[in-house]
Design an enzyme around this catalytic site. Structure first.
Site, PDB file in Angstrom:
ATOM      1  N   HIS A 117       0.825  -1.212   0.000  1.00  0.00           N
ATOM      2  CA  HIS A 117       0.000   0.000   0.000  1.00  0.00           C
ATOM      3  C   HIS A 117       0.861   1.265   0.000  1.00  0.00           C
ATOM      4  O   HIS A 117       0.754   2.103  -0.896  1.00  0.00           O
ATOM      5  CB  HIS A 117      -0.914  -0.034   1.226  1.00  0.00           C
ATOM      6  CG  HIS A 117      -1.778   1.162   1.392  1.00  0.00           C
ATOM      7  ND1 HIS A 117      -2.857   1.414   0.592  1.00  0.00           N
ATOM      8  CD2 HIS A 117      -1.733   2.186   2.280  1.00  0.00           C
ATOM      9  CE1 HIS A 117      -3.441   2.538   0.972  1.00  0.00           C
ATOM     10  NE2 HIS A 117      -2.783   3.034   1.992  1.00  0.00           N
ATOM     11  N   HIS A 172     -32.544  16.952  16.830  1.00  0.00           N
ATOM     12  CA  HIS A 172     -32.890  17.680  15.614  1.00  0.00           C
ATOM     13  C   HIS A 172     -32.659  19.191  15.733  1.00  0.00           C
ATOM     14  O   HIS A 172     -32.975  19.928  14.806  1.00  0.00           O
ATOM     15  CB  HIS A 172     -34.358  17.419  15.244  1.00  0.00           C
ATOM     16  CG  HIS A 172     -34.594  16.053  14.672  1.00  0.00           C
ATOM     17  ND1 HIS A 172     -34.154  14.900  15.283  1.00  0.00           N
ATOM     18  CD2 HIS A 172     -35.209  15.642  13.520  1.00  0.00           C
ATOM     19  CE1 HIS A 172     -34.494  13.850  14.551  1.00  0.00           C
ATOM     20  NE2 HIS A 172     -35.125  14.276  13.483  1.00  0.00           N
ATOM     21  N   GLU A 214     -27.454  11.798   3.107  1.00  0.00           N
ATOM     22  CA  GLU A 214     -26.964  13.175   3.106  1.00  0.00           C
ATOM     23  C   GLU A 214     -25.525  13.291   2.603  1.00  0.00           C
ATOM     24  O   GLU A 214     -25.170  14.254   1.913  1.00  0.00           O
ATOM     25  CB  GLU A 214     -27.052  13.777   4.509  1.00  0.00           C
ATOM     26  CG  GLU A 214     -28.459  13.925   5.054  1.00  0.00           C
ATOM     27  CD  GLU A 214     -28.979  12.659   5.721  1.00  0.00           C
ATOM     28  OE1 GLU A 214     -28.222  11.658   5.789  1.00  0.00           O
ATOM     29  OE2 GLU A 214     -30.131  12.663   6.181  1.00  0.00           O
TER      30      GLU A 214
END
Lengths: 667, 667
Positions: free
Chosen positions: B259, B472, B410
């Site tokens: 990697h 919220h 989202e």
């Protein structure tokens, strides 16, 4: 329980939900009406719980991941007899101070296992609970720890990325005692799920190694049978329950408006007629309530038997089990960290500095024998973050491990840690790079909101990351985390402060701690041993000014403290009495009394804050003429030393900034 | 191209990458060495591009989602002849100021389509590009817009939740011109992918409706054939390329260290011997380079033909196409918003106020005829955010639509908007609740870093959300977004400011704008029409003090401006000359000259900021004796009015706070 008795049990949930929502004038009826039979099957026949002791450690955990359907949970808590959920509570649904808040709010003593609402996180919490259970089961045996984690889940949770992360990793880890009930009502807020998803959700679970059963979610017997099968299967199970949203409200059921369209008295009346429920609002007939309360007492025998098994444990094992359940720290661990601090001071003479994150890994490794309840999650950065060391991995076949290879799934990792902490018996750590904390942040917010003592650990905390460039260099992230209520952010300057901050973080139980560490080496700035923990007031005078009166106060954190010390040397050489304040934790400092704060900040001194990050949030310490040396914006790709030079985060520039403000102070 | 010619083409990539990484002393060789054949197949035979005009609007887009493998991209840009990527650039890999940064950094004029590094976002950007293409293809036809979007993707991107969100929605929308090449090397940073994933990745794509082809990623002909098939298939395609990470470095290939394990000269030498590449570092033999440069010129005919087709367009269509490609705004739209402002002032007399988010929806709907390039994504909150109105949905069968039902995803939505903006020809909006911006934030950060003019629109911006409770209710989120460099955060107070802020956001091209709106009604505070845009300096005196000398300055944003005005009335009645400053955008205000800023803030006045959010970040405006009225922490579940009262965000408390500070000022 016969079918003709089952129907009123489910309808009792429905009408409590309808009545509470009509009374409140708003709410989400879709879930409680659509999942009433599923909930009845689970709570009356399968869930192991005891309303008289909501925190029974070996209870099954129940998570309402589709938390907007909160009235389902409150109705269940009332019906099964949880003391804090009387009819008065239900009648205060969505009012200030009610236990029946708009979304369920974490309060396990009352019967609410976790705060849910931000979609997807609930099932990720449930995943963390199942990991915690498996790990403690391996340690204490089936007699003491042997419970399931059930989660109700809607389409939204499964569309969210974190939900998909959970599906993937739970399948990989074969968490056989994790059981989801999917409210497959084919409706989300926008309307039909076909607006935004086409895939076969059950097939997606099967691909990930889950056991999937598809049932009619209004057929209580079918759901109950599925739960029996699910519990026996060694794979995590997803019961796909085909349901009708808002079932019972003819005007809305199966419709988009079923989700949370306003309910009127007429809807409640029509539902009463349609479902044959002649009872007044909030009235549950005695026989139905008796049946429910009986379900709430169903596990009393099992509860007593469990208590006897715990009592019969060898004293040491029992004390240890009770200790970790209570979240109490054992003896001895502080001494280890104190000794570490002393050694760090001694080692400072050799001048060999370790990377900040390596120091944290070293400290945590020393704690392994003392804190076996620590569980560490890491998002595929084992080597560069170094918190595995002597820990074994928690895998599908090795449940005794305490290190979870989370894969590249930061959001899941954070919510898993929350779930572990909410479950209890675990000190949860979640480790990744600070730049990726944004991926984890929604879970960090929930830890802060719930007051869970999760430790969010981050490496690579600044432009010190170097040549991986601005995507990997946090500049605004410290500020964004400090802005979060109930979150403590620690940024230690060296090995000594690292041990102090870890001590403070482990002792802090009423909320999460974020600990950020440099990728680069941190020279020891604390070159004399102090008996006390100097970081415990958040900030302290690391080097007082020489001379009659301090004129400049340099305030720094983390890797910049050493730069501030070098700047102080320059300023002192020019005859400017300068102190250096190390501020490893702004939040704790802000809680100190005004006298202490001013003694540290230096009344009447020119103050310059130094942090390789944005200024946002620093002005509260600086006064109107204060200065700041840090980042004007995002970083760049280049060697760390070149970046510090390029952005002017150097002793020379710090000293110059102080002098500039001194001059304007005179003028 | 024969096979014996293909091999050196791929090896040219390998050795440029090896040489640059050895020279830099660090880097990620896994991707360029593992995907060299795949890249060669794509760039020499399929990709439509023109190094002489990197921004050719109808070029295929190429996204290196596994951005750490940046040397693969730089090698390709050099080999195909992009002017800014000479050997000198490659030799400066990872140095300050180099075009060859640690991760690719957005610069389409140079040939870099998007910044990649934070995993998963690249393929989500590619998704957005494919949506933009489909939409513009529907509008302008195949002759003008007809290109593919290719993305290279590693395991990390697919483990991330956003990657899973993308798979799900791209399958749903059947984006047939989106083609992924998966670098299936079975290695991530921690080692074997089996540490954290067991599922059949190809099957997961198939479940979502993708077309999947599995090939040997080192067989250039097989990859090329798969690309042909993929391009013909109406579904989005995923080519699963089985590869060996770091292929060519015997010591590391197929290993965890492949990697990014450090490469040494000896590794480069050994690779030269093993692969039969006798050439000096950074030397590509002329015949190989010629072949590559020929590939770079491969589409010149197609490019000219496309130019001719554009030139042959009717004048109006051509001007419109060129306008949206350039990101120029048309005539007329400002007049619409000015007229809207005028009407809002007039309507104020009736006293009927609209919800903040409704105002924004109304404004955007007025712009539909003027800005057909606007595309709106929304995360399953169509009804409560109201930005669809007259827009049609973009679906699998209707590509002319401009509204993307993103589902509850989202993060994907934000990165999709970034991809659309990076693609060009689109004004991208992403709409959800402010509390969920944390899910989207990693994409918002990338928009800010890239300087993309995305409009992030949020509703439900405070405790005004009410009874859905603290999950919220944003309290820290305004601060966390204001902390982000290059992000403008607008919080308008009423319909007039909303129109002004939308004007500013649309005019702002060098970075993203965040626009936050209240759920609750916003009474009009701008009761007289102003010809100019008062919000354009970020903050302004909305109501000057009556009396000789202003003594108090109340600074407020959004829904709290009306409260500040009411507090001012109280203070004036008590004879305290008080001004109210509305500050819809702190970032623009901070850019103003000191004289303007002080004229607004009021030199020598007591300043009290009012915002239903945390204080963090406000002190820079307040001075040492300033006050703040806002949120002490997280919110609560209750009616909005009760919450404002409970937390003391009221005119009475604001007035009291001002007087308290006035008193201490005197003392």
């Amino acid at each position: 329980m016969s079918i003709h008795k089952a129907r009123p049990l489910a309808d009792a949930i429905r009408f409590l939900a309808i009545d509470a929502i009509v009374r409140a004038g708003e709410g989400h009826q879709g879930v409680p009406l659509g999942m009433a039979e599923i909930a009845t099957a689970l709570f009356t026949r399968h869930l192991k719980f005891n309303p008289a002791d909501p925190q029974w450690p070996d209870r099954d955990r129940f998570v309402l991941s589709n938390g907007h359907g909160s009235m389902l949970l409150y109705a269940l808590l009332y019906l099964t007899g949880y003391p804090h959920f009387g009819l008065d509570a239900l009648k205060s649904f969505r009012e200030m101070g009610s236990h029946c808040a708009g979304h369920p709010e974490f309060d396990p003593a009352l019967g609410i296992e976790v705060t849910t609402g931000p979609l997807g996180q609930g099932i990720a919490n449930a995943f963390g609970m199942a990991v915690a259970e498996a790990c403690q089961n391996a340690r204490f045996g089936d007699g003491i720890v042997d419970h399931y984690t059930y989660a109700f889940v809607g389409d939204g949770c499964l569309q969210e990325g974190i939900g998909q992360e959970m599906i993937s990793l739970a399948g990989h880890l074969q968490l056989g005692k994790l059981i989801l009930c999917w409210d497959d009502n084919q409706i989300t807020d926008d309307g039909s799920t076909s607006l935004s998803i086409s895939e076969d959700v059950s097939a997606r679970f099967r691909v990930a190694g889950w056991h999937v059963i598809e049932v009619d979610g209004h057929d209580l017997e079918a759901v109950s049978a599925a739960l029996v099968i699910a519990r026996r299967d060694p794979r995590p199970s997803m019961i796909a329950c085909r349901t009708v949203i808002a079932r019972g409200i003819a005007r809305l059921q199966g419709q988009r408006g079923g989700h949370s369209g306003k309910l009127f008295d007429a809807d409640a009346d029509a539902a009463r007629t349609a479902l044959g429920w002649p009872h007044a609002p909030f009235e549950v007939p005695a026989d139905v309530l008796d049946e429910w309360r009986g379900a709430g007492r169903r596990n009393e025998g099992e509860y007593r038997a469990w208590q006897e098994r715990v009592a019969a444990l060898p004293a040491g094992a029992r004390a240890e089990f009770e200790r970790i359940q209570a979240g109490r720290l054992p003896d001895g661990w502080r001494d280890v960290l104190d000794a570490y601090r002393r050694r760090a001071v001694e080692a400072a003479e050799s001048g060999e500095a370790q990377a900040g994150i390596t120091i944290s890994g070293e400290i945590n490794d020393l704690l392994v024998p003392y804190l076996p309840e620590r569980m560490v999650g890491c998002a595929d950065l084992e080597a560069p973050t170094g918190h595995k060391r002597s820990l074994q991995a928690f895998t599908a076949s090795e449940r005794g491990g305490a290190y979870v290879h989370c894969g590249v799934r930061e959001h899941l990792m954070g919510a898993m840690a929350n779930g572990m902490a909410a479950h209890g018996g675990v000190i949860a750590l979640a480790v990744t790079y600070l730049a990726f904390s944004d991926y984890e942040r929604p879970a960090m917010r929930m830890a802060a909101l719930m007051g869970l003592p999760v430790k969010f650990v981050f490496s690579h905390d600044s432009i010190g990351v170097g040549r991986n460039g601005p995507t990997h260099q946090p500049v605004e992230i410290l500020a964004s985390l400090r802005a979060m209520p109930n979150m403590r952010v620690f940024r230690p300057a060296d090995a000594v402060e690292a041990a102090e901050c870890w001590t403070l973080a482990l002792e802090h139980r009423s909320g999460p701690s974020t600990l950020v560490f440099a990728r680069q080496a941190l020279p020891t700035v604390r070159t004399t041993h102090a008996d006390g923990n100097l970081s415990q007031r958040g900030a302290y005078v690391l080097a007082e000014a020489n001379g009659d009166r301090r004129r400049v106060t340099l305030i720094a954190t983390g890797s910049e403290v050493a730069l501030a010390l070098a700047a102080r040397t320059r300023l002192q050489e020019e005859g400017i009495p300068t102190a250096v304040v190390s501020m490893p934790c702004c939040e704790i400092f802000d809680e100190q009394d005004a006298a202490y704060r001013m003694s540290v900040l230096g009344a009447g001194t020119v103050r310059v804050a130094v942090e390789a990050a944005v200024r946002f949030g620093w002005d509260r310490y600086l006064g109107e003429r204060g200065g700041f040396v840090g980042m004007p914006g995002f970083g760049a790709s280049g060697p760390a030393e070149a970046l510090y030079e390029h952005f002017g985060i150097t002793p020379a520039h710090i000293a110059a900034e102080a002098k500039r403000h001194l001059a304007s102070d005179k003028g």
